[in-house]
Write a protein that holds these residues in place. Sequence first.
Motif, PDB file in Angstrom:
ATOM      1  N   LYS A  26       1.122  -1.339  -0.302  1.00  0.00           N
ATOM      2  CA  LYS A  26      -0.009   0.308  -0.558  1.00  0.00           C
ATOM      3  C   LYS A  26       1.150   1.802   0.038  1.00  0.00           C
ATOM      4  CE  LYS A  26      -3.412  -1.896   3.147  1.00  0.00           C
ATOM      5  NZ  LYS A  26      -4.676  -2.189   3.380  1.00  0.00           N
ATOM      6  N   PRO A  36      -8.577   0.607 -10.219  1.00  0.00           N
ATOM      7  CA  PRO A  36      -8.049  -0.519  -9.876  1.00  0.00           C
ATOM      8  C   PRO A  36      -8.189  -1.071 -11.802  1.00  0.00           C
ATOM      9  CG  PRO A  36      -9.866   0.180  -8.718  1.00  0.00           C
ATOM     10  CD  PRO A  36      -9.546   1.368  -9.437  1.00  0.00           C
ATOM     11  N   GLY A  37      -7.080  -2.687 -11.605  1.00  0.00           N
ATOM     12  CA  GLY A  37      -7.278  -3.610 -12.940  1.00  0.00           C
ATOM     13  C   GLY A  37      -6.145  -2.677 -13.191  1.00  0.00           C
ATOM     14  N   LYS A  89      -4.893  -2.783  -6.943  1.00  0.00           N
ATOM     15  CA  LYS A  89      -6.214  -3.549  -6.202  1.00  0.00           C
ATOM     16  C   LYS A  89      -7.147  -2.222  -6.178  1.00  0.00           C
ATOM     17  CE  LYS A  89      -7.519  -6.579  -3.203  1.00  0.00           C
ATOM     18  NZ  LYS A  89      -7.366  -7.445  -2.101  1.00  0.00           N
ATOM     19  N   ARG A  90      -6.810  -1.502  -5.789  1.00  0.00           N
ATOM     20  CA  ARG A  90      -7.711  -0.221  -5.079  1.00  0.00           C
ATOM     21  C   ARG A  90      -7.341   0.525  -4.475  1.00  0.00           C
ATOM     22  NH1 ARG A  90      -9.400  -1.930   0.660  1.00  0.00           N
ATOM     23  NH2 ARG A  90     -11.319   0.047   0.389  1.00  0.00           N
ATOM     24  N   LYS A 143      -0.560  -5.247 -10.248  1.00  0.00           N
ATOM     25  CA  LYS A 143      -1.603  -4.235 -10.790  1.00  0.00           C
ATOM     26  C   LYS A 143      -2.455  -3.637  -9.300  1.00  0.00           C
ATOM     27  CE  LYS A 143      -2.331  -6.586 -15.253  1.00  0.00           C
ATOM     28  NZ  LYS A 143      -3.727  -7.452 -15.394  1.00  0.00           N
ATOM     29  N   GLU A 189      -3.785   0.942  -3.044  1.00  0.00           N
ATOM     30  CA  GLU A 189      -3.252  -0.817  -2.981  1.00  0.00           C
ATOM     31  C   GLU A 189      -3.410  -1.843  -4.690  1.00  0.00           C
ATOM     32  OE1 GLU A 189      -5.765  -4.429  -0.405  1.00  0.00           O
ATOM     33  OE2 GLU A 189      -6.421  -1.957  -0.144  1.00  0.00           O
ATOM     34  N   ILE A 190      -1.785  -2.319  -3.924  1.00  0.00           N
ATOM     35  CA  ILE A 190      -0.998  -3.018  -5.456  1.00  0.00           C
ATOM     36  C   ILE A 190      -1.085  -4.572  -4.760  1.00  0.00           C
ATOM     37  CG2 ILE A 190       0.740  -3.390  -6.561  1.00  0.00           C
ATOM     38  CD1 ILE A 190       1.222  -0.264  -5.598  1.00  0.00           C
ATOM     39  N   GLU A 191      -1.999  -5.063  -5.771  1.00  0.00           N
ATOM     40  CA  GLU A 191      -1.803  -6.843  -5.781  1.00  0.00           C
ATOM     41  C   GLU A 191      -0.793  -7.074  -7.419  1.00  0.00           C
ATOM     42  OE1 GLU A 191      -5.148  -9.748  -4.896  1.00  0.00           O
ATOM     43  OE2 GLU A 191      -3.732  -8.810  -3.110  1.00  0.00           O
TER      44      GLU A 191
END
Length: 370
Positions: free
Chosen positions: A2, A344-345, A27-28, A25, A20-22
Amino acid sequence: MKLTNVKIVTPYKTFLGTIEIEGGKIKRVYEGKEEGGENLQGMMAVPGFIDIHTHGIGGFDFTSWDSKEEFIKNLLEMKKIYLKHGVTTFLPTTVTLPRENLIEACKAIGEIQDDSMPGIHLEGPYISEKHAGAQDIRYIRKPDVEELKECFNASKGKIKTITFAPEKDDINFINGLLNLGIYPSVGHTDANYETASKAFLAGANRTTHIFNAMRPFHHRDPGVILASIRFSKYIEIISDFIHVDRDVVEFLIDVTGVNRIVAVTDSIIATDLRDGEYTLGKTKITVKEGKALTKEGRLAGSTLTMDKAFRNLASLRSLNEVVMMTSENPAMAVGLNDRGSLEPGKKADIVILDDELKVKKVYLNGEEYF
């Protein structure tokens, strides 16, 4: 991972929040500070810059090399320098070259498995001799779909866009580009208004560095410039305030709207280096006080970097509008729909700026690179 307590700039809103990264990419993206994230208090997050028209930087370029291996080495070395200026995606851009050199460049990009270099921009060789700029007129030729197919296959389908002069051929060439999934861009052209308009309406979706290397605007001969303003989906602009006067850049944005403007550098090998003697393809150029010129006094690319382009545009428009011109619009202009904005995405390509809009950190696919 984050990034939190950071001012987040989107095309629609600027707010203090968390990214927020996952899995490389985003995420939020939301308002508010999170405990446990990387605290970026006092900093600003913008999407990674995307330069779809750049010939070189820091002593390396895509316009002259001795082998495919040298071309690939140049690519990898230049990526490191681009990242320092906040560029997370770029299209290596060639100039008008002999057939064998052009195919060699395409073969090289085909071997690169790095999504920050998703393809190549061919600026020429199907351009106007009259408006060649610093390009070598000896290698200019008529549009050749078969040659282009050979280049396309050599690149493993990674020719993203090509700059061409529409008066050199009829609409069949544009159709050939579209069939290959290549984005046609009108530039280095002496096209009149009618010819340029037909090209845009037939599928050319961009104008290459408007006002430069094209038939000038006249009230009785509006040419490609008015056709671009009326019909081109995207319009490149070199916002160094050398290639185009500051007030003209502002006027263009006022007329077209920010959602059509694509900021590019058209940078050359001398970018980030001292004034001196350099080359662009086979052409010798001189850089003095940051301005690159041929021996005839014609502009020969720029020494602009994308972070400087961002700051220049920020002197004219809001940051929300600037991120569209430096990230989102360039991505959309060449079909890179997975990047260009903080949402996101999308790829977690993020640039962290200070209050003077200087690059402090760069994240590529969510990993800190600078």
